[in-house]
Design an enzyme around this catalytic site. Structure first.
Site, mmCIF file in Angstrom:
data_model
loop_
_atom_site.group_PDB
_atom_site.id
_atom_site.type_symbol
_atom_site.label_atom_id
_atom_site.label_comp_id
_atom_site.label_asym_id
_atom_site.label_seq_id
_atom_site.Cartn_x
_atom_site.Cartn_y
_atom_site.Cartn_z
ATOM 1 C CD GLU A 159 130.857 33.798 52.702
ATOM 2 O OE1 GLU A 159 131.992 33.952 52.235
ATOM 3 O OE2 GLU A 159 129.823 33.789 52.006
ATOM 4 C CG ASP A 178 131.518 29.691 50.237
ATOM 5 O OD1 ASP A 178 130.703 30.538 50.600
ATOM 6 O OD2 ASP A 178 132.742 29.936 50.108
HETATM 7 P P1 IMP Z 1 131.112 32.925 47.259
HETATM 8 O O1 IMP Z 1 130.999 31.479 46.919
HETATM 9 O O2 IMP Z 1 129.822 33.642 47.108
HETATM 10 O O3 IMP Z 1 131.803 33.160 48.569
HETATM 11 O O4 IMP Z 1 131.998 33.616 46.153
HETATM 12 C C1 IMP Z 1 133.333 33.364 45.956
HETATM 13 C C2 IMP Z 1 133.923 34.299 44.929
HETATM 14 O O5 IMP Z 1 134.671 33.460 44.061
HETATM 15 C C3 IMP Z 1 132.938 35.040 44.026
HETATM 16 O O6 IMP Z 1 132.665 36.318 44.515
HETATM 17 C C4 IMP Z 1 133.692 35.140 42.724
HETATM 18 O O7 IMP Z 1 134.520 36.259 42.732
HETATM 19 C C5 IMP Z 1 134.531 33.875 42.745
HETATM 20 N N1 IMP Z 1 133.850 32.821 41.998
HETATM 21 C C6 IMP Z 1 133.178 31.752 42.478
HETATM 22 N N2 IMP Z 1 132.694 31.014 41.473
HETATM 23 C C7 IMP Z 1 133.057 31.644 40.350
HETATM 24 C C8 IMP Z 1 132.817 31.371 38.990
HETATM 25 O O8 IMP Z 1 132.147 30.415 38.582
HETATM 26 N N3 IMP Z 1 133.366 32.243 38.142
HETATM 27 C C9 IMP Z 1 134.103 33.315 38.518
HETATM 28 N N4 IMP Z 1 134.327 33.622 39.764
HETATM 29 C C10 IMP Z 1 133.800 32.791 40.690
#
Ligand code: IMP
Length: 203
Positions: free
Chosen positions: A46, A76
Site C-alpha cells: 500500500e 480504501d
Molecule cells: P484501509 O481502507 O484498509 O486503508 O483502512 C483505513 C482505516 O480506516 C481502517 O483500518 C479503519 O481503522 C478505518 N476505517 C475505514 N473504514 C471504517 C469504518 O467503516 N469504520 C471504522 N473505521 C474505518
C-alpha cells in the site's frame, strides 16, 4: 458471471481485501443487492499518499496483475476529523494500529467541535475496460468515549449525523444503510447494472 437464483440474476465480483470487517460489510451489502462478493487476497504493497483515490488506484493496478481477466474491486477508506484538520484521513489504518481509538480520543480531549466524516473510495476493475472510481461519504461526530462492540476500526467513536448510537452500537445492516462504504458500493452496483443491461441490449 451471471447466475440464476432467488434474485434473478446474481452478479459475481471479487473483493481484494484482507480486512475481515470490510469483507463482512461488503458481503452483507452484496446479499441485499444480488451481488455475490467473493473475497480474494493478493500480495500488494500500500503506497502512502494524502489522496485516498491514488492509494486505491495503485492498489487496483497491482491487483490487476494477478486478476487481469476478472471483475474485481478494491476499497480504501479514511476518517477525517475536522478539528484535527482532517487527520487521520488517508493515514487512518496506521493511526488505528498505533495510537488507536483511545489515542484519537486523547487528541480530541477539550474539543467541543468534534465533527468528522468517513470517505470510501472503491476502484472497480473491468477486464478490457480498465478502472472506474466510486465514492461514498458519511458525516457525523466523534463521541466523548468509545461505545459498542460491533464493526471495526473507529466504529466505537463515530456517531453518524441524525443518530445517537455509534456505528459499533448498530447492527451490520443499519451501519451499511448509512455508511460511506454502503454508499460507494451501491453507486458501483447501480453503474454495473446499467452497464451490463446496455451491453446485453447491444448483443
Ligand atoms: P484501509 O481502507 O484498509 O486503508 O483502512 C483505513 C482505516 O480506516 C481502517 O483500518 C479503519 O481503522 C478505518 N476505517 C475505514 N473504514 C471504517 C469504518 O467503516 N469504520 C471504522 N473505521 C474505518
Amino acid at each position: 458471471m451471471l447466475r440464476r437464483g432467488e434474485c434473478g440474476e446474481v452478479l459475481k465480483v471479487f473483493l481484494v481485501s484482507r480486512n475481515e470487517g470490510k469483507i463482512r460489510e461488503f458481503r452483507e451489502l452484496g446479499v441485499r443487492e444480488c451481488v455475490d462478493v467473493v473475497p480474494v487476497s493478493v500480495d500488494k504493497v500500500e503506497i502512502q499518499s494524502d489522496d485516498l483515490t491514488q492509494i486505491a488506484l495503485y492498489s487496483a493496478a497491482q491487483a490487476s496483475l494477478h486478476l487481469r481477466n476478472e471483475l474485481f474491486f478494491v476499497e480504501d477508506a479514511g476518517l477525517y476529523i475536522k478539528p484535527l484538520k482532517g487527520f487521520p484521513g488517508p493515514f487512518s489504518s496506521y493511526v488505528y494500529r498505533t495510537i488507536g481509538v483511545s489515542g484519537v480520543l486523547k487528541l480530541l480531549s477539550g474539543f467541543s467541535e468534534r465533527s468528522a466524516y468517513f470517505e470510501s473510495v472503491i476502484v472497480l476493475h473491468q477486464p478490457t475496460q480498465g478502472f472506474r472510481v466510486f465514492r461514498g461519504f458519511v458525516t457525523g461526530t466523534i463521541s466523548l468515549e468509545a461505545r459498542g462492540s460491533g464493526g471495526f476500526g473507529f466504529d466505537p467513536i463515530f456517531i453518524p449525523e441524525g443518530h445517537e448510537k455509534t456505528f459499533a452500537e448498530m447492527d451490520l445492516e443499519t451501519k451499511n444503510s448509512l455508511s460511506h462504504r454502503g454508499k460507494a458500493f451501491r453507486a458501483m452496483v447501480d453503474w454495473l447494472r446499467t452497464a451490463y443491461k446496455s451491453r446485453a441490449r447491444e448483443i
